[in-house]
Motif scaffolding. Sequence first.
Motif, mmCIF file in Angstrom:
data_model
loop_
_atom_site.group_PDB
_atom_site.id
_atom_site.type_symbol
_atom_site.label_atom_id
_atom_site.label_comp_id
_atom_site.label_asym_id
_atom_site.label_seq_id
_atom_site.Cartn_x
_atom_site.Cartn_y
_atom_site.Cartn_z
ATOM 1 N N UNK A 18 51.576 49.682 36.434
ATOM 2 C CA UNK A 18 52.723 50.491 36.441
ATOM 3 C C UNK A 18 53.945 50.128 36.034
ATOM 4 N N UNK A 19 53.699 49.452 34.877
ATOM 5 C CA UNK A 19 54.987 48.950 34.037
ATOM 6 C C UNK A 19 55.633 48.006 34.460
ATOM 7 N N UNK A 20 55.076 47.215 35.487
ATOM 8 C CA UNK A 20 55.682 45.979 36.301
ATOM 9 C C UNK A 20 54.732 44.852 36.041
ATOM 10 N N UNK A 21 55.065 44.199 35.161
ATOM 11 C CA UNK A 21 54.083 42.793 34.913
ATOM 12 C C UNK A 21 54.189 41.814 36.454
ATOM 13 N N UNK A 22 52.769 41.402 36.589
ATOM 14 C CA UNK A 22 52.661 40.726 37.701
ATOM 15 C C UNK A 22 51.781 39.488 37.742
ATOM 16 N N UNK A 23 52.042 38.466 38.028
ATOM 17 C CA UNK A 23 51.384 37.218 38.098
ATOM 18 C C UNK A 23 50.165 37.196 38.823
ATOM 19 N N UNK A 24 49.135 36.665 38.253
ATOM 20 C CA UNK A 24 47.861 36.215 39.013
ATOM 21 C C UNK A 24 47.717 34.683 38.816
ATOM 22 N N UNK A 77 49.777 50.989 57.279
ATOM 23 C CA UNK A 77 49.757 49.862 56.178
ATOM 24 C C UNK A 77 48.637 48.864 56.178
ATOM 25 N N UNK A 78 48.296 48.298 55.287
ATOM 26 C CA UNK A 78 47.280 47.257 55.125
ATOM 27 C C UNK A 78 47.886 46.039 54.425
ATOM 28 N N UNK A 79 47.632 44.692 55.197
ATOM 29 C CA UNK A 79 47.884 43.588 54.907
ATOM 30 C C UNK A 79 46.802 42.643 54.509
ATOM 31 N N UNK A 80 46.890 41.936 53.444
ATOM 32 C CA UNK A 80 45.811 41.143 53.006
ATOM 33 C C UNK A 80 46.456 39.972 52.272
ATOM 34 N N UNK A 81 45.573 38.701 52.393
ATOM 35 C CA UNK A 81 45.811 37.425 51.728
ATOM 36 C C UNK A 81 44.763 37.065 50.920
ATOM 37 N N UNK A 82 44.721 37.237 49.412
ATOM 38 C CA UNK A 82 43.990 37.163 48.587
ATOM 39 C C UNK A 82 44.209 36.183 47.329
ATOM 40 N N UNK A 83 43.183 35.507 46.722
ATOM 41 C CA UNK A 83 43.488 34.729 45.429
ATOM 42 C C UNK A 83 42.326 34.760 44.683
ATOM 43 N N UNK A 84 42.261 34.405 43.486
ATOM 44 C CA UNK A 84 41.128 34.339 42.509
ATOM 45 C C UNK A 84 40.203 33.226 42.831
ATOM 46 N N UNK A 85 39.011 33.261 42.571
ATOM 47 C CA UNK A 85 38.231 32.323 43.012
ATOM 48 C C UNK A 85 38.350 30.871 41.954
ATOM 49 N N UNK A 86 38.656 31.213 40.972
ATOM 50 C CA UNK A 86 39.266 29.967 40.218
ATOM 51 C C UNK A 86 40.137 30.276 39.058
ATOM 52 N N UNK A 87 40.616 29.592 37.973
ATOM 53 C CA UNK A 87 41.640 29.715 37.020
ATOM 54 C C UNK A 87 41.093 30.275 35.655
ATOM 55 N N UNK A 88 39.906 31.215 35.806
ATOM 56 C CA UNK A 88 39.406 31.573 34.487
ATOM 57 C C UNK A 88 40.135 32.946 34.327
#
Length: 264
Positions: A18-24, A77-88
């Motif tokens: 949506x035109x807003x860069x986001x860090x992963x 609303x829904x709330x979650x805590x998530x993260x990638x499985x690794x740095x790839x």
Amino acid sequence: MRPCLFWPQFRRKVFKMGMHPRWVRSDLVTSTTQRTVDRQFLFKPDPFIRNLIGASAARALAKFPVLIYWLETNINHEQAGIAPVDDSPAAATNLVRFKQLFHRLVAQGVNDYLDREGAVFSSRSRDVHCVDNESVEDRYFYALLNPVKDGLCDRIRHWGGFSSYASVCEGRHETYTYIDLTAWHHAGGKRAKIPKKAFEKTISLQFSVLPGWESLTLSQRQTRIRRRVRELEAQYRAEREAAGRFAMTRSEEHTSELQSPNTI
């Protein structure tokens, strides 16, 4: 000199939504909050909605692996805590794809169930990066106890909406069901006069251990969660009593008709 976000070494971790860069970031847990459109009460306690959310998350997780630390719902609303499985780069992509598929499945299911049309979620989620283990725990317990804080129930174990509490804290192996429409269509669908129920599948959702808690046994983790839950439940109860407010009772949670002015 500050590095540019679009230098090659950073490019794989930046996504435009949506035109807003986001860090992963693989080294940070992302706490997300996604509200329903116009804050309609689309996630109020309901067995179908609860199953839908669990099945949708499990299906998205099976296709796009991520680390899910918590997944909680309030009525709007829904709330979650998530993260990638690794740095790839693939893992970073999976996190974005997981959110997209999860929300698409939930939206389709909600609209079909409530016989409504249009958007289910507001335009974009509010994402917060947890910079340390303490902030992860703060966001986790805030999300977990959100229905209690809002006075929808006195204890989180009585909450009828979707929550990770039973699975993570009480050790219940919860399963969810869904209809495999792809298999149904491949088998002929309506033309073959095959009931969709014949393609019902069962799936479960796996939650990851909170960062910093890996060395604790299952019993120790559950004890730690229950202790903090009791403290927060008592705190919110005292705040309600001081303000002259009361939580909905367990029976009221399942029988009251929560109506939003914008709910169809």
